[in-house]
Design a protein around this motif. Sequence first.
Motif, mmCIF file in Angstrom:
data_model
loop_
_atom_site.group_PDB
_atom_site.id
_atom_site.type_symbol
_atom_site.label_atom_id
_atom_site.label_comp_id
_atom_site.label_asym_id
_atom_site.label_seq_id
_atom_site.Cartn_x
_atom_site.Cartn_y
_atom_site.Cartn_z
ATOM 1 N N GLU A 82 0.827 -1.210 0.000
ATOM 2 C CA GLU A 82 0.000 0.000 0.000
ATOM 3 C C GLU A 82 0.862 1.261 0.000
ATOM 4 N N CYS A 83 1.897 1.254 0.806
ATOM 5 C CA CYS A 83 2.789 2.407 0.881
ATOM 6 C C CYS A 83 3.567 2.591 -0.421
ATOM 7 N N ALA A 84 4.023 1.498 -1.021
ATOM 8 C CA ALA A 84 4.746 1.585 -2.297
ATOM 9 C C ALA A 84 3.860 2.195 -3.375
ATOM 10 N N GLU A 85 2.590 1.806 -3.368
ATOM 11 C CA GLU A 85 1.654 2.367 -4.339
ATOM 12 C C GLU A 85 1.505 3.879 -4.132
ATOM 13 N N GLU A 86 1.386 4.291 -2.873
ATOM 14 C CA GLU A 86 1.264 5.725 -2.572
ATOM 15 C C GLU A 86 2.547 6.465 -2.944
ATOM 16 N N CYS A 87 3.686 5.944 -2.538
ATOM 17 C CA CYS A 87 4.961 6.611 -2.831
ATOM 18 C C CYS A 87 5.196 6.740 -4.335
ATOM 19 N N SER A 88 4.808 5.727 -5.093
ATOM 20 C CA SER A 88 5.057 5.756 -6.534
ATOM 21 C C SER A 88 4.237 6.840 -7.240
#
Length: 115
Positions: A82-88
């Motif tokens: 979830e965080c990787a999706e947001e950061c990307s």
Amino acid sequence: MALSEIDHLTDEQRDCIDNCFEATQACEWCADECAGEDGDMARCIRLCRDVADLASQHARFMARNSNYSEQLAEACAGACEECAEECSRHDHDHCQLCADVLEDCAESCRSMIAS
């Protein structure tokens, strides 16, 4: 004592511990950098802080051979994704690097569960 000397750890667990500590560092850095950025970075900061806490806790649970390590691995993998999706979604270098690190961490958590 080096991580390689902890005899109860599998290779997957060793990789996962390394990736969890790397994710912790990347998320702490990303959250700090996001705090200084213009725009609404609150979700990114919040998710990075969650992952930093989960990943460091998960690494500690694996090192002590906790019975809860597998459940925490699942939570950590989900939070990393979830965080990787947001950061990307953000163009900042720190967010892009964090997303890459988190993808590796999620993958190693899932590999550890499967082993």
